[in-house]
Design a protein around this motif. Structure first.
Motif, PDB file in Angstrom:
ATOM      1  N   UNK A 117       0.823  -1.221   0.000  1.00 31.52           N
ATOM      2  CA  UNK A 117       0.000   0.000   0.000  1.00 31.52           C
ATOM      3  C   UNK A 117       0.856   1.269   0.000  1.00 31.52           C
ATOM      4  N   UNK A 118       2.175   1.125  -0.050  1.00 29.45           N
ATOM      5  CA  UNK A 118       3.033   2.286   0.166  1.00 29.45           C
ATOM      6  C   UNK A 118       2.763   3.396  -0.852  1.00 29.45           C
ATOM      7  N   UNK A 119       2.621   3.002  -2.114  1.00 29.79           N
ATOM      8  CA  UNK A 119       2.355   4.013  -3.140  1.00 29.79           C
ATOM      9  C   UNK A 119       1.067   4.769  -2.813  1.00 29.79           C
ATOM     10  N   UNK A 120       0.038   4.050  -2.367  1.00 25.60           N
ATOM     11  CA  UNK A 120      -1.228   4.686  -2.003  1.00 25.60           C
ATOM     12  C   UNK A 120      -1.050   5.588  -0.791  1.00 25.60           C
ATOM     13  N   UNK A 121      -0.252   5.101   0.182  1.00 26.64           N
ATOM     14  CA  UNK A 121      -0.052   5.899   1.399  1.00 26.64           C
ATOM     15  C   UNK A 121       0.616   7.222   1.040  1.00 26.64           C
ATOM     16  N   UNK A 122       1.646   7.133   0.196  1.00 21.48           N
ATOM     17  CA  UNK A 122       2.360   8.354  -0.195  1.00 21.48           C
ATOM     18  C   UNK A 122       1.409   9.301  -0.919  1.00 21.48           C
ATOM     19  N   UNK A 123       0.621   8.733  -1.838  1.00 23.43           N
ATOM     20  CA  UNK A 123      -0.316   9.572  -2.582  1.00 23.43           C
ATOM     21  C   UNK A 123      -1.332  10.219  -1.647  1.00 23.43           C
ATOM     22  N   UNK A 124      -1.849   9.417  -0.702  1.00 27.70           N
ATOM     23  CA  UNK A 124      -2.861   9.926   0.228  1.00 27.70           C
ATOM     24  C   UNK A 124      -2.274  10.994   1.145  1.00 27.70           C
ATOM     25  N   UNK A 125      -0.986  10.833   1.486  1.00 29.11           N
ATOM     26  CA  UNK A 125      -0.367  11.813   2.376  1.00 29.11           C
ATOM     27  C   UNK A 125      -0.241  13.168   1.680  1.00 29.11           C
ATOM     28  N   UNK A 126      -0.350  13.160   0.347  1.00 25.99           N
ATOM     29  CA  UNK A 126      -0.238  14.425  -0.372  1.00 25.99           C
ATOM     30  C   UNK A 126      -1.600  15.004  -0.716  1.00 25.99           C
ATOM     31  N   UNK A 127      -2.632  14.163  -0.755  1.00 22.35           N
ATOM     32  CA  UNK A 127      -3.944  14.669  -1.174  1.00 22.35           C
ATOM     33  C   UNK A 127      -4.865  14.946   0.006  1.00 22.35           C
ATOM     34  N   UNK A 128      -4.636  14.326   1.144  1.00 25.74           N
ATOM     35  CA  UNK A 128      -5.546  14.534   2.268  1.00 25.74           C
ATOM     36  C   UNK A 128      -5.117  15.753   3.075  1.00 25.74           C
ATOM     37  N   UNK A 129      -5.952  16.105   4.051  1.00 26.24           N
ATOM     38  CA  UNK A 129      -5.625  17.245   4.909  1.00 26.24           C
ATOM     39  C   UNK A 129      -5.853  16.864   6.367  1.00 26.24           C
ATOM     40  N   UNK A 130      -5.403  17.776   7.259  1.00 28.09           N
ATOM     41  CA  UNK A 130      -5.686  17.617   8.687  1.00 28.09           C
ATOM     42  C   UNK A 130      -5.052  16.366   9.280  1.00 28.09           C
ATOM     43  N   UNK A 131      -5.789  15.738  10.230  1.00 27.90           N
ATOM     44  CA  UNK A 131      -5.218  14.607  10.971  1.00 27.90           C
ATOM     45  C   UNK A 131      -4.968  13.411  10.076  1.00 27.90           C
ATOM     46  N   UNK A 133      -3.916  13.555   7.032  1.00 23.10           N
ATOM     47  CA  UNK A 133      -2.641  13.815   6.379  1.00 23.10           C
ATOM     48  C   UNK A 133      -1.493  13.414   7.319  1.00 23.10           C
ATOM     49  N   UNK A 134      -1.648  13.811   8.586  1.00 22.58           N
ATOM     50  CA  UNK A 134      -0.615  13.491   9.585  1.00 22.58           C
ATOM     51  C   UNK A 134      -0.444  11.967   9.702  1.00 22.58           C
ATOM     52  N   UNK A 135      -1.596  11.270   9.775  1.00 23.88           N
ATOM     53  CA  UNK A 135      -1.554   9.806   9.914  1.00 23.88           C
ATOM     54  C   UNK A 135      -0.821   9.174   8.727  1.00 23.88           C
ATOM     55  N   UNK A 136      -1.179   9.597   7.521  1.00 22.49           N
ATOM     56  CA  UNK A 136      -0.526   9.013   6.343  1.00 22.49           C
ATOM     57  C   UNK A 136       0.948   9.377   6.295  1.00 22.49           C
TER      58      UNK A 136
END
Lengths: 395, 156, 243
Positions: A117-131, A133-136
């Motif tokens: 899932x690493x590719x998804x995690x990295x992508x999500x860490x750039x597209x999400x916001x707030x907590x 984003x922090x979690x990802x």
């Protein structure tokens, strides 16, 4: 003595391992089974089961996180359970289980899921916001390298982890079987076949669970079920189930034919206290019916609608049958006296720490965790932000 | 170091594992009881803790140091090998503080517990049917429990 | 009292000292006793047991055994000559208050006192995951109840049904062979209370112990020898029907 027939040693009258210890091998079995289904795709290149690969991994993780809970709840002093890790007794199957569990959780399942899932995690860490984003961002461990080469390395390492994971999954659940199979004092448990039977029934139950979860999730998401995938899964389930059932019957036939000193006592137990849960529930409804139904699908051409119905029914019956098997092993092994002179009764309480409500809660909890995991790490290809190899069918 | 190019995230993962393992070893060293492993895979101090549990039965040797007369009478009779606390019950409290009255054992319960006739008892053991034997009269009317043969002195 | 952070900081050194003593354990209690010089067991003479239940009561009084559980108990066997391997066994309340009167009839009766066999190859200590139960250097199977987590695996592993989970302490419990007595030169509570000498504490490492002469000159049996647990409770005159 209420509930006692014949003679029990006085300390044997109450059971020491309750329904929670029934759930524990059941849940670890689901983990091992789900993981082995996932590895089919990765190691043995069974393309058809690909749609369930990531879901199977998350299902395994959800159940694995819950697996130690029934153990913890049944301990007299749960606050001392850390001693299993600090001073593990080398000759104890149970102590080693703690390490096998940790190895499987941390070194196999978590690593494999992270790599996948690493590719998804990295992508999500750039597209999400707030907590979120922090979690990802924490989950990325500070590395956003998703270059083609990095993902290629992940793929290779992940393959290797899966390769280690298969024997680990066998070890995890074989070990649970060994915990029972190695007790020489108890003839109902003591059998070298016990770990093998546990592994095969685990695979059957895990595969059934992933199949049902997949079908349910597809329905919830209003997406078509990939029938090629489900057909294949059901087929595998049937093959493994046949092996499992043969082994169980071998054990039974062997016991009946050898008829050692414990036989009379155990035979009586199976014909009375375990008649419903063993013969009716486990063998007839939980094994013969689902095997026959899926075998029928292999011979007769059913419509998709019928096949779906058959898979849901046989999958559910399988889960019930395997649960009944765990019950018969754990509870059955404590209903007869080690003097072979009598029987006791197990009455499941409703609201105690080891009661029915807690058990039901423990069976629902993995599904809740799975729902959360699916939210955090969506296993569906089209939702991932980076392009993945196109799914073979469906969607 | 081209082999390790683009593998930085794996080293970060490995670092997490190393930190976890070190933390485990540090905690383990701090928390495992000192005497663990002294004699084997257990807490050695547990042995002396179990050895220092309180006594309840004082032991006939202790009784005999004060009650010499009874001890002498008893040693001559059939009950010579029946220890004091077999009938009187645990009396370590009385040893610690002799002012505590142990009370008199209830012969009506005690005698029949051993001597009521039953086919289950070994044949050599003296047994009577209480109703037939004494017709309801207390055993101690005729027998002295410390030396039960009637010729030896009767009731006391 | 409301505990503030300041209080907590003040409490820390005290807690550290307390924890230190927990880690260290309490010191040796019987200075004149050397563990390596003893190897304890017990001799039970079936032909002497009259089924009075004194041992069961004594054990409960000495060791604070909870109601409904037994560190020692007495069974009464009834074997008739047509069913030599199918005994009828009773043990009302562990035989604590004796047994109902048996009338003379077909077959035979006898009593079998049971207790932990203090096996030299004990399956219970083998399976303990944390090292909370163990064989002491003088051959007594003991439980460290401050360390036991109450998983009950040992209870399952004992072929003799000698272990139970203490209902209030929630840890494994069983006969200690009155370790607190035998290390002080006393006999066990059950042996002390036995009126006929059917139970005898035995020190196998003591060459002067009468056990050696007895074992040499009698037909001795242990319970479930097929379990290969190497029990140290020896029975004289034990019938083959006993399980």
């Amino acid at each position: 003595m209420p509930g006692v027939e014949g003679y029990m040693y006085p300390n044997e009258v109450s059971l020491y391992w309750s329904v929670l210890i029934v759930l524990y091998p059941y849940i670890t079995g689901l983990v091992a089974g789900a993981f082995i289904l996932a590895s089919l795709e990765r190691i043995f290149h069974v393309e058809a089961v690909k749609p369930t690969y990531r879901l199977a991994l998350l299902t395994a993780l959800a159940f694995l996180l819950v697996a130690p809970l029934p153990l913890q709840l049944h301990l007299g002093h749960p606050e001392r359970s850390y001693e299993m890790y600090l001073t593990p007794h080398r000759t104890s199957a149970m102590a080693m289980f703690g390490f096998v569990y940790l190895w499987y959780l941390m070194a196999v399942l978590v690593v494999e899921i992270w790599l996948d899932f690493r590719a998804d995690i990295v992508a999500l860490s750039q597209t999400t916001t707030g907590w979120r984003r922090l979690m990802y961002r924490i989950l990325t461990l500070g590395s956003t390298d998703v270059s083609e080469r990095a993902l290629h390395i992940d793929e290779r390492v992940g393959w290797f982890v899966t390769l280690i994971g298969i024997p680990s999954a066998f070890l995890l659940h074989g070990y649970v079987g060994f915990i029972f199979g190695s007790i020489k004092a108890n003839p109902w448990w003591s059998s070298p076949l016990m770990p093998v039977v546990f592994i095969f029934s685990a695979m059957v139950s895990g595969i059934a669970a992933v199949m049902l979860v997949y079908m349910a999730m597809m329905r919830l998401r209003r997406e078509p079920i990939d029938m090629r995938c489900v057909d294949k899964i059901a087929q595998y389930m049937m093959y493994i189930f046949v092996i499992d059932f043969s082994l169980e019957m071998l054990d039974l036939v062997h016991r009946i034919y050898e008829a050692d000193e414990s036989f009379r006592s155990l035979n009586f137990m199976v014909h009375t206290k375990l008649w419903f849960s063993q013969v009716i529930l486990q063998i007839c409804i939980g094994t013969i019916v689902p095997i026959s139904l899926i075998a029928l699908v292999q011979i007769v051409k059913f419509s998709e609608k019928w096949r779906k119905a058959i898979y849901v029914v046989s999958g559910s019956l399988t889960l019930i049958g395997v649960l009944a098997m765990r019950w018969n092993v754990v509870i059955g092994g404590q209903l007869f006296s080690k003097s072979f002179l009598g029987y006791t009764t197990y009455k499941i309480a409703l609201v105690t720490r080891e009661g029915l409500l807690v058990s039901i809660g423990l069976m629902i909890l993995p599904l809740v965790i799975l729902a959360v995991l699916v939210k955090i790490l969506p296993p569906w290809p089209e939702k991932s932000a980076v392009s993945l190899p196109a799914p073979s069918v469906g969607d | 170091m081209s082999v390790f190019r683009n593998a930085g995230h794996l080293f970060r993962l490995a670092a997490v594992f190393v930190v976890g393992t070190v933390a485990f070893l540090v905690i383990r060293a701090a928390v495992v009881p000192r005497s663990f492993g002294e004699y084997g895979h257990y807490r050695g101090a547990a042995i002396s803790e179990i050895a220092s549990l309180p006594l309840h039965f004082a032991g006939h040797q202790t009784c005999e140091t004060c009650h010499t007369d009874i001890a002498k009478m008893k040693s001559a009779g059939m009950h010579a090998h029946v220890n004091c606390e077999a009938c009187h019950g645990p009396l370590e409290k009385h040893v610690k503080d002799p002012s505590i009255d142990p009370g008199k054992p209830d012969a009506a319960v005690l005698c029949v517990r051993c001597h009521a006739a039953s086919a289950a008892r070994p044949k050599w053991f003296p047994q009577v049917d209480p109703a037939q034997h004494s017709g309801g009269i207390a055993c101690t009317t005729c027998h002295n429990p410390h030396n039960p043969v009637i010729a030896a002195g009767g009731s006391k | 009292m409301k505990i503030t952070r300041r209080h907590l900081l003040l409490l820390l050194p005290a807690a550290a000292v307390a924890w230190e003593s927990v880690l260290a354990g309490t010191p040796e209690q019987s200075p004149n006793y050397t563990m390596t010089e003893h190897w304890w067991g017990m001799l039970i003479d079936i032909s002497k047991c009259i089924g009075c239940g004194n041992c069961v009561r004594a054990c409960q009084e000495e060791n604070d055994v909870p109601d409904g559980f037994f560190r020692t108990w007495v069974e009464r066997y009834h074997v008739d000559d047509w069913h030599i391997t199918e005994p009828q066994v009773i043990s009302p309340d562990g035989g604590k208050n004796g047994f109902p009167v048996a009338k003379e009839d077909e077959g035979k009766y006898f009593f079998v006192p049971k207790l932990c066999n203090h096996c030299a190859d004990s399956p219970c200590t083998q399976v303990c995951p944390v090292g909370a139960t163990f064989i002491s250097p003088d051959g007594v199977v003991l439980i460290d109840q401050t360390y036991c987590m109450g998983c009950a695996y040992c209870v399952q592993a004992c072929p003799y049904g000698c272990r139970y989970i203490h209902p209030t302490k929630r840890v494994a419990d069983k006969c200690t062979l009155c370790y607190h007595r035998i290390t002080k030169g006393l006999t066990t509570a059950c042996c002390e209370a036995c009126p006929t000498g059917a139970r005898q504490l035995a020190d196998l490492k003591n060459p002067a112990d009468p056990i050696h002469e007895f074992l040499k000159t009698h037909s001795i049996h242990v319970l479930k020898p097929e379990m290969a647990t190497n029990p140290k409770v020896f029975y004289n005159d034990l019938d083959g029907s006993v399980r």
